[in-house]
Design a protein around this motif. Structure first.
Motif, mmCIF file in Angstrom:
data_model
loop_
_atom_site.group_PDB
_atom_site.id
_atom_site.type_symbol
_atom_site.label_atom_id
_atom_site.label_comp_id
_atom_site.label_asym_id
_atom_site.label_seq_id
_atom_site.Cartn_x
_atom_site.Cartn_y
_atom_site.Cartn_z
ATOM 1 N N ARG A 53 0.832 -1.212 0.000
ATOM 2 C CA ARG A 53 0.000 0.000 0.000
ATOM 3 C C ARG A 53 0.863 1.258 0.000
ATOM 4 O O ARG A 53 0.610 2.196 -0.758
ATOM 5 C CB ARG A 53 -0.909 -0.014 1.224
ATOM 6 N N LEU A 54 1.898 1.285 0.842
ATOM 7 C CA LEU A 54 2.795 2.443 0.863
ATOM 8 C C LEU A 54 3.528 2.601 -0.468
ATOM 9 O O LEU A 54 3.736 3.715 -0.946
ATOM 10 C CB LEU A 54 3.812 2.295 2.000
ATOM 11 N N LEU A 55 3.925 1.460 -1.049
ATOM 12 C CA LEU A 55 4.641 1.507 -2.318
ATOM 13 C C LEU A 55 3.773 2.107 -3.412
ATOM 14 O O LEU A 55 4.224 2.958 -4.200
ATOM 15 C CB LEU A 55 5.095 0.097 -2.703
ATOM 16 N N LEU A 56 2.514 1.683 -3.478
ATOM 17 C CA LEU A 56 1.605 2.190 -4.500
ATOM 18 C C LEU A 56 1.299 3.676 -4.314
ATOM 19 O O LEU A 56 1.032 4.386 -5.280
ATOM 20 C CB LEU A 56 0.306 1.382 -4.488
ATOM 21 N N ARG A 57 1.363 4.119 -3.071
ATOM 22 C CA ARG A 57 1.102 5.532 -2.781
ATOM 23 C C ARG A 57 2.368 6.380 -2.871
ATOM 24 O O ARG A 57 2.314 7.589 -2.673
ATOM 25 C CB ARG A 57 0.491 5.667 -1.382
ATOM 26 N N GLY A 58 3.511 5.714 -3.160
ATOM 27 C CA GLY A 58 4.768 6.437 -3.274
ATOM 28 C C GLY A 58 5.315 6.923 -1.958
ATOM 29 O O GLY A 58 6.102 7.880 -1.916
ATOM 30 N N LYS A 59 4.938 6.252 -0.852
ATOM 31 C CA LYS A 59 5.363 6.701 0.470
ATOM 32 C C LYS A 59 6.190 5.662 1.217
ATOM 33 O O LYS A 59 6.389 5.767 2.417
ATOM 34 C CB LYS A 59 4.138 7.068 1.321
ATOM 35 N N LEU A 60 6.670 4.646 0.496
ATOM 36 C CA LEU A 60 7.440 3.600 1.163
ATOM 37 C C LEU A 60 8.746 4.145 1.714
ATOM 38 O O LEU A 60 9.161 3.822 2.835
ATOM 39 C CB LEU A 60 7.721 2.443 0.195
ATOM 40 N N ILE A 61 9.412 4.983 0.934
ATOM 41 C CA ILE A 61 10.650 5.626 1.379
ATOM 42 C C ILE A 61 10.378 7.127 1.453
ATOM 43 O O ILE A 61 10.337 7.798 0.408
ATOM 44 C CB ILE A 61 11.815 5.341 0.414
ATOM 45 N N PRO A 62 10.145 7.661 2.644
ATOM 46 C CA PRO A 62 9.809 9.083 2.766
ATOM 47 C C PRO A 62 10.930 9.966 2.251
ATOM 48 O O PRO A 62 12.111 9.689 2.436
ATOM 49 C CB PRO A 62 9.605 9.270 4.276
ATOM 50 N N LEU A 63 10.544 11.039 1.567
ATOM 51 C CA LEU A 63 11.525 11.998 1.101
ATOM 52 C C LEU A 63 12.035 12.826 2.271
ATOM 53 O O LEU A 63 11.293 13.079 3.224
ATOM 54 C CB LEU A 63 10.894 12.933 0.060
ATOM 55 N N PRO A 64 13.299 13.230 2.248
ATOM 56 C CA PRO A 64 13.817 14.072 3.330
ATOM 57 C C PRO A 64 13.119 15.425 3.323
ATOM 58 O O PRO A 64 12.667 15.899 2.291
ATOM 59 C CB PRO A 64 15.301 14.210 3.000
ATOM 60 N N THR A 65 13.029 16.017 4.511
ATOM 61 C CA THR A 65 12.445 17.338 4.610
ATOM 62 C C THR A 65 13.418 18.364 4.053
ATOM 63 O O THR A 65 14.589 18.069 3.777
ATOM 64 C CB THR A 65 12.135 17.691 6.077
#
Length: 215
Positions: A197-209
């Motif tokens: 689910r995270l992978l499909l939403r593009g949130k598996l690896i959070p981008l740095p702030t």
């Protein structure tokens, strides 16, 4: 090659730790991975390939590394600030040493499981119960890839119970093995689905702030 690699890294990393200077807030069960997890997994593989004597050596390395590190990690958890939310899933690794150790010990022994194998499994059950008690606190951290820290210990908890039954234990252990097998599949399946689910939403690896990028 894998055993040599993990042993080399474990020796290198342990040497760094022996030099001191580590802050208490950086101490988590992740410290088990180089020497404890590496030692026990090498035990299992060496035994499966017929090198039981080498397996016993790796088991000794993993066992006493676990005992030494556990006191440090529990001391940190008891006496210092609680783990920040993003690090709380690493507590799932706390389950792994006794149950992976149980599987490793059974791999270098034969016959009916002795008292030591049952002791390892019993301590693993205690860790599992403590983690169940902590689930509301752990789940304050929304699901992330870090929850995979639970999978090694959860899988080994089920596997160790199955191996104990396979080696001759009956009664309560047989019923417990079925219960743990079902629970393990639910837990790992849920983590896998959450990861997809995270992978499909593009949130598996959070981008740095932005602040992280500036550093």
């Amino acid at each position: 090659m894998g055993a040599i690699g993990q042993l080399s890294f474990g020796v290198y990393r342990s040497g760094q730790l022996w030099m001191g200077g580590r802050k208490p807030e950086t101490i988590t069960p992740i410290l088990y991975l180089p020497t404890v997890a590496g030692g026990f997994v090498s035990t299992i593989v060496a035994s499966a390939l017929g090198y039981r004597e080498w397996g016993a050596l790796f088991f000794g390395a993993g066992l006493f590394s676990w005992l030494a590190l556990e006191s440090i990690i529990i001391h940190r958890l008891y006496l210092f600030e609680e783990l920040p939310k993003p690090l709380r899933p690493t507590l799932g690794i706390q389950l792994a040493p006794p149950v992976v150790g149980c599987v490793a010990y059974l791999s270098i022994t034969s016959g009916q499981p002795d008292a030591f194998a049952q002791i390892l499994f019993g301590y693993g059950l205690l860790q599992a119960l403590i983690l169940l008690r902590l689930l509301p606190w752990l789940f304050q951290q929304p699901f992330a890839a870090s929850y995979w820290a639970f999978t090694l210990g959860v899988a080994a908890l089920s596997l160790s119970s199955l191996r104990l039954v396979e080696r001759g234990m009956t009664g309560v252990m047989e019923k417990l093995a079925i219960l743990l097998f079902v629970g393990t599949n639910i837990a790992i399946g849920s983590i896998a689905l959450g990861t997809v689910r995270l992978l499909l939403r593009g949130k598996l690896i959070p981008l740095p702030t932005t602040g992280d990028r500036s550093k």
